[in-house]
Design a protein around this motif. Structure first.
Motif, PDB file in Angstrom:
ATOM      1  N   GLY B  64      12.681 -12.481  33.218  1.00  0.00           N
ATOM      2  CA  GLY B  64      13.107 -12.491  34.805  1.00  0.00           C
ATOM      3  C   GLY B  64      12.386 -13.572  35.636  1.00  0.00           C
ATOM      4  O   GLY B  64      12.425 -13.119  36.781  1.00  0.00           O
ATOM      5  N   LEU B  65      11.576 -14.556  35.052  1.00  0.00           N
ATOM      6  CA  LEU B  65      10.957 -15.175  35.915  1.00  0.00           C
ATOM      7  C   LEU B  65      11.918 -16.336  36.669  1.00  0.00           C
ATOM      8  O   LEU B  65      11.419 -17.085  37.449  1.00  0.00           O
ATOM      9  CB  LEU B  65       9.839 -16.064  34.935  1.00  0.00           C
ATOM     10  CG  LEU B  65       8.841 -15.243  34.227  1.00  0.00           C
ATOM     11  CD1 LEU B  65       7.715 -16.146  33.454  1.00  0.00           C
ATOM     12  CD2 LEU B  65       8.027 -14.391  35.326  1.00  0.00           C
ATOM     13  N   ASP B  66      13.109 -16.613  36.088  1.00  0.00           N
ATOM     14  CA  ASP B  66      13.968 -17.507  36.746  1.00  0.00           C
ATOM     15  C   ASP B  66      14.777 -16.593  37.907  1.00  0.00           C
ATOM     16  O   ASP B  66      15.559 -17.307  38.655  1.00  0.00           O
ATOM     17  CB  ASP B  66      15.280 -17.705  36.024  1.00  0.00           C
ATOM     18  CG  ASP B  66      15.834 -16.868  35.045  1.00  0.00           C
ATOM     19  OD1 ASP B  66      15.471 -15.806  35.081  1.00  0.00           O
ATOM     20  OD2 ASP B  66      16.665 -17.313  34.310  1.00  0.00           O
ATOM     21  N   GLN B  67      14.389 -15.477  38.093  1.00  0.00           N
ATOM     22  CA  GLN B  67      15.061 -14.716  39.293  1.00  0.00           C
ATOM     23  C   GLN B  67      14.212 -14.782  40.396  1.00  0.00           C
ATOM     24  O   GLN B  67      13.213 -15.339  40.531  1.00  0.00           O
ATOM     25  CB  GLN B  67      15.002 -13.025  38.845  1.00  0.00           C
ATOM     26  CG  GLN B  67      15.617 -12.851  37.449  1.00  0.00           C
ATOM     27  CD  GLN B  67      17.114 -12.526  37.437  1.00  0.00           C
ATOM     28  OE1 GLN B  67      17.562 -12.063  38.600  1.00  0.00           O
ATOM     29  NE2 GLN B  67      17.521 -12.725  36.517  1.00  0.00           N
ATOM     30  N   PRO B  68      14.933 -14.471  41.846  1.00  0.00           N
ATOM     31  CA  PRO B  68      14.204 -14.543  42.881  1.00  0.00           C
ATOM     32  C   PRO B  68      13.077 -13.204  42.763  1.00  0.00           C
ATOM     33  O   PRO B  68      13.125 -12.572  42.143  1.00  0.00           O
ATOM     34  CB  PRO B  68      15.146 -13.997  43.787  1.00  0.00           C
ATOM     35  CG  PRO B  68      16.840 -13.749  43.446  1.00  0.00           C
ATOM     36  CD  PRO B  68      16.353 -13.950  41.807  1.00  0.00           C
ATOM     37  N   MET B  69      12.120 -13.789  43.905  1.00  0.00           N
ATOM     38  CA  MET B  69      11.016 -13.020  43.813  1.00  0.00           C
ATOM     39  C   MET B  69      10.905 -11.741  43.886  1.00  0.00           C
ATOM     40  O   MET B  69      10.182 -10.888  43.288  1.00  0.00           O
ATOM     41  CB  MET B  69      10.294 -13.607  44.979  1.00  0.00           C
ATOM     42  CG  MET B  69       8.550 -13.386  45.313  1.00  0.00           C
ATOM     43  SD  MET B  69       7.775 -14.388  43.761  1.00  0.00           S
ATOM     44  CE  MET B  69       6.848 -15.445  45.189  1.00  0.00           C
ATOM     45  N   ILE B  70      12.170 -11.232  44.893  1.00  0.00           N
ATOM     46  CA  ILE B  70      12.166  -9.764  45.104  1.00  0.00           C
ATOM     47  C   ILE B  70      12.750  -9.051  43.662  1.00  0.00           C
ATOM     48  O   ILE B  70      12.216  -7.879  43.455  1.00  0.00           O
ATOM     49  CB  ILE B  70      13.081  -9.408  46.049  1.00  0.00           C
ATOM     50  CG1 ILE B  70      13.163  -8.111  46.440  1.00  0.00           C
ATOM     51  CG2 ILE B  70      14.508 -10.088  45.855  1.00  0.00           C
ATOM     52  CD1 ILE B  70      11.991  -7.678  47.431  1.00  0.00           C
ATOM     53  N   VAL B  71      13.241  -9.633  43.009  1.00  0.00           N
ATOM     54  CA  VAL B  71      13.739  -9.225  41.515  1.00  0.00           C
ATOM     55  C   VAL B  71      12.779  -9.118  40.780  1.00  0.00           C
ATOM     56  O   VAL B  71      12.451  -8.200  39.850  1.00  0.00           O
ATOM     57  CB  VAL B  71      14.865  -9.956  41.086  1.00  0.00           C
ATOM     58  CG1 VAL B  71      15.468  -9.191  39.734  1.00  0.00           C
ATOM     59  CG2 VAL B  71      15.789 -10.075  42.108  1.00  0.00           C
ATOM     60  N   GLN B  72      11.762 -10.236  40.809  1.00  0.00           N
ATOM     61  CA  GLN B  72      10.642 -10.193  39.650  1.00  0.00           C
ATOM     62  C   GLN B  72       9.765  -9.032  40.103  1.00  0.00           C
ATOM     63  O   GLN B  72       8.993  -8.560  39.189  1.00  0.00           O
ATOM     64  CB  GLN B  72       9.838 -11.559  40.051  1.00  0.00           C
ATOM     65  CG  GLN B  72      10.509 -12.669  39.505  1.00  0.00           C
ATOM     66  CD  GLN B  72       9.788 -13.898  39.510  1.00  0.00           C
ATOM     67  OE1 GLN B  72       8.651 -13.776  39.149  1.00  0.00           O
ATOM     68  NE2 GLN B  72      10.291 -15.104  39.549  1.00  0.00           N
TER      69      GLN B  72
END
Lengths: 306, 321
Positions: B64-72
């Motif tokens: 999930g490192l390509d996800q937005p910060m909040i998802v991370q």
């Protein structure tokens, strides 16, 4: 106090000449200093502290050798006339290193406490003076901060920032700001209900002006007391970090570094590790006693609270 | 009582959230590829990854490192909740396994120190409160020195005196009580005493002032007037009430104990969590430090919770306010 009838027929209090005469004169600074040090513990710790500060300031003049001056011929010598407290593994004079160490430790202590107060006091002021949500939000952060075990938190911060004198000072300050935030918030909550704040507001003073000019000066005494009590803790934390080899690098003679240097040789040459500790204990002891005395004099309500 | 307990539990949730946020953003502040922390391998230095950039991309999206910060962040909390604390950068092992090996050691040391502290602190506090004069002076001096002495230095001093000069106890090392109880006591004695110096001093101070306060109360005079033995008056009447403020300090001392054990484990060469924390900080093994921060903070939050609930039980006035 006598009452006289005013021109409007009402009764207003007036201070007569005799009562004025009876009122205790406000002591000058000298008298107050004498009173402060009349307590024997305060006197002893005052002398010790003065000694440490002198050591810190005039280290290059007082120390017989430079802290990094090595004499391989004279390594690990017991205390003698030439080397008052002996030498370490590299033949460095331990007495000189302890004197230079005072410089590092005293400075780190003061600056770390300063940083903590500079972060914590404004947060406490805003939390105490602001609305319920601001207060709740800020105080939850402060509570979370207090849940971190000190040393583990310091290791965490330094593993992000990397080692170094300045970084250690900042880490120590960031670590201990919650005490100031809590204390200042408590003071602000009680001060903001007082009449002179209402008066200042009635006169049209802006909120920030009221905070800075009226609330803060009245909350200052307990903050100063807390700062003096926190100084010892800051020095203990710094020596602990340096002893672990995290924080301040080896050639700098922090007291913790000197102990760490001597630690592997405690079987054969215990004085190398033990002597700097005496300096730490005496320094922290005198700072703590001084803080206790300051608290008793400035803020009697807190007496016995530690 | 139940309502009070639940209220206390709910109020510790924000603390846990903030701790998780802080450790998460600490990770973001670290230089280098975040995959490094998860895989334990630096992707920019690894030949396999250099040859297959698609593989890297796939890993990035898997974690999930390509996800937005909040998802991370949500993923991070999810991993924590499942007990996944990441992988050590140095040993390449799952951190949870490393902690499992060391936890019993640190726990044994901490609990033993804790009970010794409470015992020494209360005993000295009672004696000091009951015997003004020389005994009180001695006990108070102990407290003043205890608060000013770094525990690692106290430990070194004790090693020099009891191990090097007197030869009574081993200088360092560790034997688990479940392996050889008698021998383990020898290895535990100095670490416990050195780590407890500071903690017992604080408990002593609090017990002393609490007891002195209580001894002035009318019901103590009444109990004495009834002809009860001093021991009964102290144990049954005075100490119970005097211990209320001391109890808070006892609860809070866990935090000091954890910090203290970091240094004590270093001095005595005890392979516990504190030792791991220092090694990790020295080698910049960030995921390990991060995991230790989370675990130790959770322990403290839990301890504070228990303290508060017990306090509410001991002193019903607390429950209302």
């Amino acid at each position: 106090m006598t009452s006289v009838a005013g021109a409007d027929g009402g009764v207003s209090p007036m201070v007569s000449a005799e009562t004025l005469y009876d009122m205790p004169e406000r002591d000058g600074w000298f008298r107050r200093a004498v009173k402060f040090f009349s307590d024997s513990k305060a006197a002893v710790s005052g002398v010790l502290l003065a000694l440490f500060v002198t050591m810190a300031i005039f280290a290059p003049i007082i120390a017989p050798y430079h802290y990094a001056e090595q004499d391989r011929q004279a390594s690990l010598q017991p205390p003698s006339q030439e080397h008052l407290l002996g030498t370490d593994r590299l033949g460095r004079d331990i007495f000189s290193r302890i004197i230079y160490g005072a410089r590092i430790s005293v400075r780190i202590g003061f600056i770390a406490v300063g940083i903590a107060a500079v972060i914590g006091v404004p947060i406490g002021l805003v939390a105490g003076y602001g609305n319920k949500w601001v207060d709740e939000g800020l105080m939850r952060i402060v509570d979370a901060w207090l849940a971190f075990p000190n040393l583990i938190f310091l290791l965490f911060v330094i593993s992000i920032t990397g080692p170094g004198l300045t970084k250690v000072m900042i880490a120590l300050g960031v670590n201990s700001f919650p005490i100031y935030a809590r204390l200042t918030r408590g003071m602000t909550l009680s001060i903001k209900e007082r009449e002179f704040i209402t008066a200042a507001r009635a006169m049209g003073g802006s909120e920030w002006r009221i905070l800075g000019r009226h609330v803060l000066p009245n909350a200052l005494q307990p903050i100063i007391v807390q700062g003096s009590l926190a100084l010892g803790a800051a020095v203990l934390a710094e020596t602990s970090l340096s002893f672990l080899g995290i924080g301040i690098g080896a050639p700098t003679p922090s007291w913790g570094v000197i102990i760490a240097d001597g630690f592997p040789m405690i079987r054969t040459n215990p004085w190398v590790a033990l002597l700097p500790g005496v300096a730490i204990v005496l320094f922290v002891l005198s700072v703590n006693l001084m803080g206790d005395r300051l608290r008793d004099v400035m803020d009697p309500r807190l007496r016995g609270s530690r | 009582m139940l309502k009070y307990s639940i209220r206390r539990m709910v109020s510790s949730i924000p603390v846990l959230i903030i701790v998780s946020m802080l450790t998460f953003f600490g990770q973001q502040l670290m230089p280098g590829d975040p995959l490094f922390a998860i895989l334990g391998v630096d992707p920019s230095e690894n030949e396999d990854f250099a040859a297959n950039p698609e593989m890297l991309e796939e890993l990035r999206s898997r974690y999930g490192l390509d996800q937005p910060m909040i998802v991370q962040y949500a993923n991070y909390v999810g991993r924590l909740a499942q007990g996944d604390l990441g992988t050590s950068l140095r040993s390449k092992r799952p951190i949870i396994d490393m902690l499992k090996e060391r936890l019993p050691i640190t726990l044994t040391l901490s609990l033993a120190t804790y009970f010794t502290n409470v015992f020494i602190g209360i005993a000295l506090g009672v004696v000091a409160a009951l015997r003004p004069g020389k005994v009180d002076f001695f006990a108070t001096s102990y407290a003043v020195f205890g608060a000013a002495t770094p525990n690692f230095w106290a430990a070194i001093l004790m090693i020099v005196v009891f191990s090097v000069w007197l030869g009574w106890l081993p200088t360092s090392g560790w034997v688990a009580p479940w392996d050889d109880f008698g021998r383990s006591l020898k290895y535990l004695a100095l670490p416990i005493l050195a780590n407890g110096f500071f903690g017992s001093a604080i408990i002593m101070r609090q017990t002393r002032s609490g007891l002195m306060e209580v001894l002035r109360q009318d019901y103590i005079v009444t109990a004495r007037a009834k002809g009860l033995a001093t021991r009964t008056v102290i144990m049954r009447h005075a100490l119970k009430n005097a211990m209320l403020p001391a109890w808070t300090v006892i609860g809070l001392s866990l935090s000091t104990l954890i910090s203290g054990s970091v240094l004590i484990e270093r001095v005595f060469g005890i392979p516990g969590i504190g030792r791991l924390a220092v090694d990790a900080a020295q080698t910049q093994d960030f995921p390990v430090i991060q995991a230790i921060v989370i675990i130790s903070t959770m322990a403290i939050v839990l301890a504070n919770l228990v303290t508060d609930i017990v306090y509410g039980y001991l002193d019903p006035r607390i429950r209302v306010s």
